[in-house]
Motif scaffolding. Structure first.
Motif, PDB file in Angstrom:
ATOM      1  N   ALA A  75       0.856  -1.179   0.000  1.00  0.00           N
ATOM      2  CA  ALA A  75       0.000   0.000   0.000  1.00  0.00           C
ATOM      3  C   ALA A  75       0.893   1.231   0.000  1.00  0.00           C
ATOM      4  O   ALA A  75       2.019   1.200   0.499  1.00  0.00           O
ATOM      5  CB  ALA A  75      -0.902   0.000   1.222  1.00  0.00           C
ATOM      6  N   LYS A  76       0.394   2.318  -0.558  1.00  0.00           N
ATOM      7  CA  LYS A  76       1.112   3.587  -0.528  1.00  0.00           C
ATOM      8  C   LYS A  76       0.266   4.600   0.239  1.00  0.00           C
ATOM      9  O   LYS A  76      -0.972   4.597   0.132  1.00  0.00           O
ATOM     10  CB  LYS A  76       1.367   4.098  -1.948  1.00  0.00           C
ATOM     11  CG  LYS A  76       2.128   3.134  -2.863  1.00  0.00           C
ATOM     12  CD  LYS A  76       3.525   2.853  -2.375  1.00  0.00           C
ATOM     13  CE  LYS A  76       4.368   2.107  -3.396  1.00  0.00           C
ATOM     14  NZ  LYS A  76       3.890   0.734  -3.666  1.00  0.00           N
ATOM     15  N   VAL A  77       0.907   5.454   0.994  1.00  0.00           N
ATOM     16  CA  VAL A  77       0.222   6.543   1.689  1.00  0.00           C
ATOM     17  C   VAL A  77       0.822   7.852   1.198  1.00  0.00           C
ATOM     18  O   VAL A  77       2.009   8.134   1.431  1.00  0.00           O
ATOM     19  CB  VAL A  77       0.351   6.430   3.218  1.00  0.00           C
ATOM     20  CG1 VAL A  77      -0.368   7.601   3.893  1.00  0.00           C
ATOM     21  CG2 VAL A  77      -0.232   5.108   3.706  1.00  0.00           C
ATOM     22  N   LEU A  78       0.013   8.601   0.477  1.00  0.00           N
ATOM     23  CA  LEU A  78       0.419   9.893  -0.073  1.00  0.00           C
ATOM     24  C   LEU A  78      -0.079  10.988   0.859  1.00  0.00           C
ATOM     25  O   LEU A  78      -1.281  11.074   1.142  1.00  0.00           O
ATOM     26  CB  LEU A  78      -0.174  10.071  -1.471  1.00  0.00           C
ATOM     27  CG  LEU A  78       0.105  11.390  -2.183  1.00  0.00           C
ATOM     28  CD1 LEU A  78       1.591  11.537  -2.485  1.00  0.00           C
ATOM     29  CD2 LEU A  78      -0.715  11.495  -3.469  1.00  0.00           C
ATOM     30  N   VAL A  79       0.841  11.816   1.346  1.00  0.00           N
ATOM     31  CA  VAL A  79       0.505  12.860   2.315  1.00  0.00           C
ATOM     32  C   VAL A  79       0.606  14.219   1.637  1.00  0.00           C
ATOM     33  O   VAL A  79       1.648  14.570   1.066  1.00  0.00           O
ATOM     34  CB  VAL A  79       1.444  12.813   3.531  1.00  0.00           C
ATOM     35  CG1 VAL A  79       1.033  13.858   4.564  1.00  0.00           C
ATOM     36  CG2 VAL A  79       1.437  11.417   4.167  1.00  0.00           C
ATOM     37  N   VAL A  80      -0.488  14.967   1.676  1.00  0.00           N
ATOM     38  CA  VAL A  80      -0.532  16.316   1.115  1.00  0.00           C
ATOM     39  C   VAL A  80      -1.067  17.253   2.186  1.00  0.00           C
ATOM     40  O   VAL A  80      -1.384  16.843   3.306  1.00  0.00           O
ATOM     41  CB  VAL A  80      -1.402  16.353  -0.154  1.00  0.00           C
ATOM     42  CG1 VAL A  80      -0.799  15.479  -1.247  1.00  0.00           C
ATOM     43  CG2 VAL A  80      -2.830  15.901   0.141  1.00  0.00           C
ATOM     44  N   ASP A  81      -1.187  18.532   1.848  1.00  0.00           N
ATOM     45  CA  ASP A  81      -1.619  19.513   2.842  1.00  0.00           C
ATOM     46  C   ASP A  81      -2.988  19.186   3.432  1.00  0.00           C
ATOM     47  O   ASP A  81      -3.238  19.430   4.619  1.00  0.00           O
ATOM     48  CB  ASP A  81      -1.649  20.917   2.221  1.00  0.00           C
ATOM     49  CG  ASP A  81      -0.261  21.459   1.913  1.00  0.00           C
ATOM     50  OD1 ASP A  81       0.729  20.912   2.459  1.00  0.00           O
ATOM     51  OD2 ASP A  81      -0.161  22.413   1.103  1.00  0.00           O
ATOM     52  N   ALA A  82      -3.885  18.634   2.625  1.00  0.00           N
ATOM     53  CA  ALA A  82      -5.259  18.379   3.077  1.00  0.00           C
ATOM     54  C   ALA A  82      -5.409  17.073   3.844  1.00  0.00           C
ATOM     55  O   ALA A  82      -6.496  16.755   4.318  1.00  0.00           O
ATOM     56  CB  ALA A  82      -6.207  18.392   1.877  1.00  0.00           C
ATOM     57  N   GLY A  83      -4.341  16.290   3.945  1.00  0.00           N
ATOM     58  CA  GLY A  83      -4.428  15.006   4.639  1.00  0.00           C
ATOM     59  C   GLY A  83      -3.693  13.932   3.865  1.00  0.00           C
ATOM     60  O   GLY A  83      -2.816  14.218   3.048  1.00  0.00           O
ATOM     61  N   ALA A  84      -4.071  12.686   4.104  1.00  0.00           N
ATOM     62  CA  ALA A  84      -3.388  11.557   3.475  1.00  0.00           C
ATOM     63  C   ALA A  84      -4.385  10.669   2.736  1.00  0.00           C
ATOM     64  O   ALA A  84      -5.554  10.591   3.104  1.00  0.00           O
ATOM     65  CB  ALA A  84      -2.632  10.739   4.528  1.00  0.00           C
ATOM     66  N   VAL A  85      -3.886  10.006   1.707  1.00  0.00           N
ATOM     67  CA  VAL A  85      -4.678   9.053   0.930  1.00  0.00           C
ATOM     68  C   VAL A  85      -3.934   7.723   0.919  1.00  0.00           C
ATOM     69  O   VAL A  85      -2.740   7.687   0.591  1.00  0.00           O
ATOM     70  CB  VAL A  85      -4.895   9.536  -0.515  1.00  0.00           C
ATOM     71  CG1 VAL A  85      -5.670   8.495  -1.321  1.00  0.00           C
ATOM     72  CG2 VAL A  85      -5.634  10.871  -0.534  1.00  0.00           C
ATOM     73  N   MET A  86      -4.620   6.632   1.278  1.00  0.00           N
ATOM     74  CA  MET A  86      -4.054   5.296   1.135  1.00  0.00           C
ATOM     75  C   MET A  86      -4.437   4.758  -0.232  1.00  0.00           C
ATOM     76  O   MET A  86      -5.617   4.644  -0.549  1.00  0.00           O
ATOM     77  CB  MET A  86      -4.552   4.354   2.235  1.00  0.00           C
ATOM     78  CG  MET A  86      -4.019   2.934   2.098  1.00  0.00           C
ATOM     79  SD  MET A  86      -4.618   1.799   3.389  1.00  0.00           S
ATOM     80  CE  MET A  86      -3.616   2.323   4.782  1.00  0.00           C
TER      81      MET A  86
END
Length: 280
Positions: free
Chosen positions: A78-89
């Motif tokens: 799985a990948k967890v992408l973290v941006v200013d608005a939060g994270a997406v798995m």
């Protein structure tokens, strides 16, 4: 971690199912893109029967992988992408532990879970619940493959902005709903998370387009070109698949060139390089 008693997994692919409505065989594994065990016997397991070690590894600033050791399933990351608005798995492990949940929470509030295709459903309803009932985004064309329906299910098609500047695109190919997720790295460069829609090759410079990876069934040349052109609509420098593969430099150009190579071979353009036996 206490898990619900009504969740079981296919021991081969690791995808979750509702224990009260189990099929005779896992449809995902019975399909030609996956496989049943060599003896043809369907085996089910419960997440609590395993004590998987899940490591959270930083791939680059703002992007992490979840790597499972000694678990069931096919071993996806799985990948967890973290941006200013939060994270997406993006894509989901076939395992879950309290330690891994806390490690993911520490990266930032997870706002969405989105598997690239049914092989990556993993334990998505359990991860959703553990992370605060976050939405699980499933491509509408692939919803029939759900063996267990997440409580916070969101169906989508075409393109979907799951967070500001994080966009999922349904490119098809491997599955009709196969998707990629585009975001931005900490350096401002585009990053594309591709699951099995586009798979990085071991050389780190080219990619593959397949209907089935384990069973070696290729997509046609026109479909490979279509998928590549759909991905190329996004600007991206780096690409990560759902295992350890990645293209870290000029990934967009690599996708387009790889699709052209695939199409050329599939069309017979290079048959002269395969030997003279049987050629007119």
């Amino acid at each position: 971690m206490r898990l619900p008693d009504d969740v079981v997994q296919c021991a081969t692919c690791g995808v979750e199912y509702d224990a009260r409505r189990l099929p005779g065989a896992c449809p995902i594994c019975a399909d030609e893109r996956q496989y049943l065990p060599a003896d043809g016997v369907q085996r089910w397991t419960r997440p609590l029967e395993h004590d998987e070690d899940i490591e959270v590894v930083e791939l680059e600033e703002g992007l992490h992988a979840l790597r499972c050791a000694d678990g069931v399933g096919i071993g996806q990351e799985a990948k967890v992408l973290v941006v200013d608005a939060g994270a997406v798995m993006v894509d989901v492990p076939a395992a879950i532990t309290e330690e891994a949940v806390q490690a993911v929470r520490a990266l930032g509030p997870v706002r969405a879970i989105i598997p690239s295709h049914p092989h990556m459903f993993g334990l998505q309803s359990l991860w959703s619940r553990a992370l605060g009932d976050v939405p699980v985004w499933i491509a509408r064309e692939d919803a029939a493959w759900l063996g267990r329906t997440p409580e916070n299910l969101r169906l989508w098609e075409g393109t979907q902005e799951v967070l500001p500047r994080v966009v999922a695109a349904q490119l098809g190919g491997h599955f009709p709903g196969s998707a990629v997720v585009h975001g931005e790295g900490a350096d401002g460069a585009g990053v594309l998370l591709t699951g099995d829609t586009i798979a990085p090759n071991p050389d780190g410079r080219t990619v593959a387009f397949m209907r089935s990876y384990p069973n070696r069934i290729p997509l046609s040349g026109p479909v490979a070109l279509r998928v590549a052109e759909g991905a190329a609509a996004f600007g991206f420098e780096r690409l990560y698949g759902n295992f350890a593969g990645a293209i870290l430099v000029d990934a967009r150009a690599s996708v387009l060139a790889s699709a052209a190579r695939h199409a050329a071979w599939a069309s017979g353009e290079h048959d002269d390089l395969t030997g003279s036996a049987g050629l007119a």
